[in-house]
Write a protein that holds these residues in place. Structure first.
Motif, mmCIF file in Angstrom:
data_model
loop_
_atom_site.group_PDB
_atom_site.id
_atom_site.type_symbol
_atom_site.label_atom_id
_atom_site.label_comp_id
_atom_site.label_asym_id
_atom_site.label_seq_id
_atom_site.Cartn_x
_atom_site.Cartn_y
_atom_site.Cartn_z
ATOM 1 N N GLU A 30 0.828 -1.209 0.000
ATOM 2 C CA GLU A 30 0.000 0.000 0.000
ATOM 3 C C GLU A 30 0.865 1.262 0.000
ATOM 4 O OE1 GLU A 30 -2.679 -0.440 3.301
ATOM 5 O OE2 GLU A 30 -3.631 -2.186 2.395
ATOM 6 N N LEU A 31 1.966 1.223 0.730
ATOM 7 C CA LEU A 31 2.888 2.362 0.733
ATOM 8 C C LEU A 31 3.486 2.573 -0.646
ATOM 9 C CD1 LEU A 31 4.452 4.590 2.209
ATOM 10 C CD2 LEU A 31 6.184 2.862 2.764
ATOM 11 N N VAL A 32 3.923 1.505 -1.290
ATOM 12 C CA VAL A 32 4.505 1.609 -2.635
ATOM 13 C C VAL A 32 3.485 2.212 -3.600
ATOM 14 C CG1 VAL A 32 5.318 0.248 -4.612
ATOM 15 C CG2 VAL A 32 6.250 -0.179 -2.327
ATOM 16 N N GLY A 33 2.237 1.787 -3.524
ATOM 17 C CA GLY A 33 1.198 2.349 -4.380
ATOM 18 C C GLY A 33 0.995 3.831 -4.129
ATOM 19 N N LEU A 43 9.709 7.329 -9.958
ATOM 20 C CA LEU A 43 9.910 6.653 -8.678
ATOM 21 C C LEU A 43 9.300 5.256 -8.724
ATOM 22 C CD1 LEU A 43 10.972 6.631 -5.802
ATOM 23 C CD2 LEU A 43 8.793 7.629 -5.070
ATOM 24 N N GLY A 44 8.188 5.103 -9.419
ATOM 25 C CA GLY A 44 7.578 3.784 -9.544
ATOM 26 C C GLY A 44 8.544 2.753 -10.101
ATOM 27 N N ALA A 45 9.338 3.144 -11.090
ATOM 28 C CA ALA A 45 10.325 2.230 -11.674
ATOM 29 C C ALA A 45 11.394 1.847 -10.647
ATOM 30 C CB ALA A 45 10.965 2.866 -12.904
ATOM 31 N N VAL A 46 11.810 2.797 -9.833
ATOM 32 C CA VAL A 46 12.798 2.508 -8.782
ATOM 33 C C VAL A 46 12.197 1.564 -7.748
ATOM 34 C CG1 VAL A 46 14.196 3.509 -6.940
ATOM 35 C CG2 VAL A 46 14.011 4.691 -9.131
ATOM 36 N N LEU A 47 10.953 1.792 -7.376
ATOM 37 C CA LEU A 47 10.308 0.971 -6.357
ATOM 38 C C LEU A 47 10.168 -0.482 -6.785
ATOM 39 C CD1 LEU A 47 7.533 3.480 -5.256
ATOM 40 C CD2 LEU A 47 9.622 2.880 -3.998
ATOM 41 N N GLU A 48 10.078 -0.717 -8.087
ATOM 42 C CA GLU A 48 9.960 -2.090 -8.599
ATOM 43 C C GLU A 48 11.192 -2.936 -8.285
ATOM 44 O OE1 GLU A 48 7.352 -3.641 -10.172
ATOM 45 O OE2 GLU A 48 6.221 -1.842 -9.643
ATOM 46 N N VAL A 49 12.353 -2.299 -8.184
ATOM 47 C CA VAL A 49 13.600 -3.048 -7.993
ATOM 48 C C VAL A 49 14.267 -2.752 -6.645
ATOM 49 C CG1 VAL A 49 14.034 -3.282 -10.464
ATOM 50 C CG2 VAL A 49 14.934 -1.293 -9.234
ATOM 51 N N ALA A 50 13.645 -1.916 -5.843
ATOM 52 C CA ALA A 50 14.241 -1.494 -4.571
ATOM 53 C C ALA A 50 14.113 -2.566 -3.495
ATOM 54 C CB ALA A 50 13.576 -0.203 -4.094
ATOM 55 N N SER A 51 14.981 -2.440 -2.502
ATOM 56 C CA SER A 51 14.867 -3.195 -1.254
ATOM 57 C C SER A 51 14.330 -2.238 -0.208
ATOM 58 C CB SER A 51 16.236 -3.710 -0.810
ATOM 59 O OG SER A 51 16.764 -4.596 -1.759
ATOM 60 N N PHE A 52 13.694 -2.799 0.808
ATOM 61 C CA PHE A 52 13.078 -1.976 1.835
ATOM 62 C C PHE A 52 13.531 -2.423 3.215
ATOM 63 C CE2 PHE A 52 10.346 -2.107 -1.832
ATOM 64 C CZ PHE A 52 9.985 -0.787 -2.002
ATOM 65 N N LEU A 53 13.809 -1.454 4.065
ATOM 66 C CA LEU A 53 14.065 -1.697 5.479
ATOM 67 C C LEU A 53 12.955 -1.015 6.261
ATOM 68 C CD1 LEU A 53 17.883 -0.842 5.746
ATOM 69 C CD2 LEU A 53 16.847 -3.081 5.386
ATOM 70 N N VAL A 54 12.437 -1.698 7.257
ATOM 71 C CA VAL A 54 11.450 -1.111 8.160
ATOM 72 C C VAL A 54 12.074 -1.112 9.548
ATOM 73 C CG1 VAL A 54 9.152 -1.307 9.161
ATOM 74 C CG2 VAL A 54 9.505 -1.842 6.738
ATOM 75 N N ASP A 55 12.280 0.073 10.065
ATOM 76 C CA ASP A 55 12.976 0.249 11.343
ATOM 77 C C ASP A 55 14.306 -0.501 11.359
ATOM 78 O OD1 ASP A 55 11.060 1.977 12.334
ATOM 79 O OD2 ASP A 55 9.914 0.382 13.320
ATOM 80 N N ARG A 62 5.780 -7.982 1.575
ATOM 81 C CA ARG A 62 5.211 -6.662 1.267
ATOM 82 C C ARG A 62 3.757 -6.537 1.707
ATOM 83 N NH1 ARG A 62 8.197 -4.137 -3.717
ATOM 84 N NH2 ARG A 62 6.182 -3.100 -3.932
ATOM 85 N N ARG A 63 3.164 -7.623 2.179
ATOM 86 C CA ARG A 63 1.784 -7.563 2.679
ATOM 87 C C ARG A 63 1.708 -7.603 4.201
ATOM 88 N NH1 ARG A 63 -1.157 -11.192 -1.939
ATOM 89 N NH2 ARG A 63 -0.779 -9.688 -3.596
ATOM 90 N N ALA A 64 2.847 -7.750 4.844
ATOM 91 C CA ALA A 64 2.878 -7.732 6.310
ATOM 92 C C ALA A 64 2.627 -6.307 6.799
ATOM 93 C CB ALA A 64 4.222 -8.233 6.820
ATOM 94 N N PRO A 65 1.891 -6.147 7.887
ATOM 95 C CA PRO A 65 1.616 -4.800 8.399
ATOM 96 C C PRO A 65 2.903 -4.052 8.766
ATOM 97 C CG PRO A 65 0.275 -6.444 9.519
ATOM 98 C CD PRO A 65 1.270 -7.192 8.699
ATOM 99 N N VAL A 66 2.969 -2.799 8.367
ATOM 100 C CA VAL A 66 4.068 -1.918 8.752
ATOM 101 C C VAL A 66 3.658 -1.249 10.067
ATOM 102 C CG1 VAL A 66 5.341 0.169 8.128
ATOM 103 C CG2 VAL A 66 4.797 -1.526 6.379
ATOM 104 N N PRO A 67 4.504 -1.290 11.088
ATOM 105 C CA PRO A 67 4.125 -0.671 12.370
ATOM 106 C C PRO A 67 3.895 0.835 12.238
ATOM 107 C CG PRO A 67 6.085 -2.051 12.615
ATOM 108 C CD PRO A 67 5.814 -1.933 11.146
ATOM 109 N N SER A 68 2.911 1.330 12.946
ATOM 110 C CA SER A 68 2.681 2.774 12.988
ATOM 111 C C SER A 68 3.911 3.458 13.551
ATOM 112 C CB SER A 68 1.483 3.096 13.871
ATOM 113 O OG SER A 68 0.304 2.627 13.288
ATOM 114 N N GLY A 69 4.272 4.583 12.973
ATOM 115 C CA GLY A 69 5.432 5.336 13.431
ATOM 116 C C GLY A 69 6.756 4.805 12.919
ATOM 117 N N ALA A 70 6.717 3.776 12.057
ATOM 118 C CA ALA A 70 7.946 3.158 11.558
ATOM 119 C C ALA A 70 8.688 4.095 10.608
ATOM 120 C CB ALA A 70 7.628 1.859 10.823
ATOM 121 N N THR A 71 9.971 3.805 10.428
ATOM 122 C CA THR A 71 10.794 4.435 9.399
ATOM 123 C C THR A 71 11.038 3.400 8.320
ATOM 124 O OG1 THR A 71 11.854 5.925 10.968
ATOM 125 C CG2 THR A 71 13.021 5.513 8.900
#
Length: 81
Positions: A30-33, A43-55, A62-71
């Protein structure tokens, strides 16, 4: 609640900023969208190949809930060695 999104390298160039706060998205898909809608296809093209860190932790489900207030860090592929 919100999440903080930090952009690195090519993601920063495509978003035109290094950081922003957004309403809590629920999950990473949902964040990526929302980011694609907000910043467009470059940016959409970058997001297709990017890696993500949450906190600071790799976030592979990518369907797991992201904690509120996360970075969320967006890391495009890096060249070099």
């Amino acid at each position: 609640m919100t999440v903080t999104v930090r952009y690195f390298a090519g993601a920063r160039a495509a978003a035109g900023r290094s950081e922003e706060s957004l309403p809590h998205p629920g999950c990473l898909d949902e964040l990526v969208g929302a980011l694609r809608d907000r910043h467009g296809p470059r940016l959409g093209a970058v997001l297709e190949v990017a890696s993500f860190l949450v906190d600071g932790l790799p976030w592979h489900d990518r369907r797991a809930p992201v904690p509120s207030g996360a970075t969320v860090d967006i890391l495009p592929p890096f060249a070099g060695g």
